[in-house]
Enzyme design. Sequence first.
Site, short mmCIF file in Angstrom:
data_model
loop_
_atom_site.label_atom_id
_atom_site.label_comp_id
_atom_site.label_asym_id
_atom_site.label_seq_id
_atom_site.Cartn_x
_atom_site.Cartn_y
_atom_site.Cartn_z
N LYS A 1 42.19 -62.82 75.73
CA LYS A 1 42.46 -62.01 74.55
C LYS A 1 43.92 -62.10 74.11
CE LYS A 1 43.13 -57.77 75.11
NZ LYS A 1 42.98 -56.38 75.59
N THR A 2 44.83 -61.98 75.05
CA THR A 2 46.26 -62.03 74.72
C THR A 2 46.60 -63.35 74.05
OG1 THR A 2 46.58 -60.76 76.73
CG2 THR A 2 48.55 -61.63 75.68
N ARG B 1 40.90 -56.94 87.45
CA ARG B 1 42.28 -57.46 87.44
C ARG B 1 42.40 -58.63 88.41
NH1 ARG B 1 43.13 -56.33 83.01
NH2 ARG B 1 40.94 -55.82 83.12
N ASP C 1 45.75 -54.00 69.31
CA ASP C 1 45.15 -54.36 70.59
C ASP C 1 44.71 -53.10 71.33
OD1 ASP C 1 44.30 -55.93 72.66
OD2 ASP C 1 46.28 -56.19 73.55
N GLU C 2 43.85 -53.24 72.31
CA GLU C 2 43.34 -52.10 73.10
C GLU C 2 42.81 -51.01 72.16
OE1 GLU C 2 43.11 -52.64 76.18
OE2 GLU C 2 44.87 -53.68 76.96
N GLN D 1 36.48 -50.90 78.88
CA GLN D 1 37.79 -50.68 79.48
C GLN D 1 38.50 -49.47 78.88
OE1 GLN D 1 40.18 -54.30 80.45
NE2 GLN D 1 38.48 -55.39 79.51
#
Length: 713
Positions: free
Chosen positions: A35-36, A594, A218-219, A249
Amino acid sequence: MASVIPMETLTESQKEAIFHKDGPLLVLAGPGSGKTRVITCRIAALIESGVRPYHICAITFTNKAAEEMRNRVAVFVPAGGVHISTFHSLCVSILRRYGEAAQIQSNFSIFDVKDQQRCMKEAIKDCQVNVTNFTPARMLDFISRLKNDLECPREFEARAAGFFEKNAARIYAKYQQILKQNNALDFDDLLVRTAFLLRDFPAVREELSARFRYLLVDEYQDTNHAQYQIAKGIALAHRNICVTGDPDQSIYRWRGADIENILVFEKDWPQAKVVKLEENFRSTPNILEKADQLIAQNMKRKAKKLIPTKEKGLDVCIEICEDESAEAHWVAEQAEALIDEGKDSNQIAVFYRVNSMSRAIEEAFVQHQLPYQVVRGVEFYARKEIRDLLSYLKVMVNSQDDVAFLRAIGTHPRGIGKTSLERLEQFARIHGLSLLEAALRAEQVETVNRPTRGRIVEFAKMVQQFRDDMEGDVSPLMERVFDASGLAKVLGADADAMDNISELFNSAAEYDQRSEEPNLMDYLQMIALYSDSDAYNAEAGRVSLMTLHAAKGLEFDHVFIIGLEDGLLPHERSSIGADDLEEERRLFFVGMTRARQTLKIGYARHRVIRGQFIRSTPSQFLYEIGFEGESDAFDSGWGEPNDFDNFASSLVSKKKPGQLYAVNELVEHSKFGLGRVKEYLDLGEDSIVVIRFNSGKTKSLMVKYAKLNSLGG
DNA sequence: CCATCAGCTTTTTTT
DNA sequence: AAGCTGATGG
């Protein structure tokens, strides 16, 4: 010019997300889906297609993520062009520039949790309500919810029903009045005020829409209603809004995050393009299988795949430990083994539910001589000496900040006591002055002793002198204030405090270096938004210790998650409703995903929580990922889970001759009820017995007077 | 005015 | 276990 975007390494769906230039776009990105990278490439693609960097605004969840994003984007375009920041930082900039329209002065203070509590206490006191029902923590939480929903005191008052709400409305209004009097905004206000600015001032909205023609958030699953309105306000005119996130998330519901924002994006923005990124480029299939198994238990979710792309790796392992110290030593040994194998310490992390759990791990790491970093940025700024020094700087920038004034005047004894300050406050109230202004005229405050008046004026004049010279670089200014205020003298002998102070000087010097136009106001507003995750250093050469919340957005080769116990994860305070339980599950999911290569999970049979030894049961999440319970071989023989009494009675000591009660024996007192003997001081006839009663209270009683009824084990 | 201490409460997560 | 509050004494 050749494109800088690495086309050959991108998947089709990633390309779709990157090159969909105009109109609303929703990117549902699972963990480890790149995503980043997609966001970075998207910014690059926009610029390549002719959009000026100046017209792009990307919003990240933390300052750290913003910084990282800036560095990545700087590869494509000269740094500084694209606006990349958190919602809160963006709001500070907007309010500083446009706030005047809504009567907000640019030098406002940002009140953190402690400042808020101080104001809330005052508000509750002023409203004269029954204190037991209206604790500051509860009211702050309640009011924060109202603010997140953009409900101002007047609106709430109009609909408030019942005793609690009616009083809450009064307290809310009072609290806001106190903040205003201090020229201060709390964290929620930064968002609320910005949202209102956009709503009520079309000119401001138009200017911001014209500036930020392409908005990326984002998020998005963790945005609250205020943030949602801000994003909408900016993007409404051009509809160039791209949001990325993963409903699985979402871990900030407790703080007002509304998962609905991402779920209804398509309804909100008709003709929105939706791209799903379901491939996972991060974790081994072994890890993904367990994570998927876990998150599948959530009822309120849109089913989403986790498609592995990596080679099969090692199984996820669950370690059963006796107590938190055994668990910590297990982690330390495992980490040590990894490092001995040549693995990079930077790639090892330990996650836990609550901050207090870092302690046992730290102790074990010290014993094993392993390098570690606890990712807890706000702790530094919460230190007494740091807050003390900063309070002078705050009152310099914002002379209305009475909270800072009171802290500064109280950093060390100056012969000005509580009563004098109360009288000064009265005087200030009556004349509509800030405390600093009142202090400058303290000679007129007849209720205060004459010598004390002199001392108050002296202090105020000192602060006023600081105020006359506060332009430019922050660090020299800070050092000057530290010496001249007398703090240097008071703290001189305290080596720990001095270390922290010099670290603060360093941080200020770093700010001066980085900033184009360093100034104190900007510095203070910036550090107020400093967060835990900002302290994470990816190249520290240390094992990272952090909460599951702080782990969001990061990844490590080797991950440990500890404390998989009922009441801890899921935490007892948040397993009230089904929604809360689902959020706890998502939190564990975030932690699990993670990990790139290995994931090890710890469970302790016993743990000391708030000074009390607790027998624990495995978290239900363990069973959900295939844990089959403890085999008999592991049974400690300490009775059934949660049976603290059985465990304790197994520890009942032997009585010495003449001793009436044994340590750990169960006794009954006519007044205090059931309790357990903690200590027996054998003093013959005057023997004393220390008992901890079920009420939680511990009492020392004379054996000859206390009418105790022994119940044995 | 100020230091100290006993006793009491404590929401876990964070911008 | 740790931080806060109110009481006490110098």
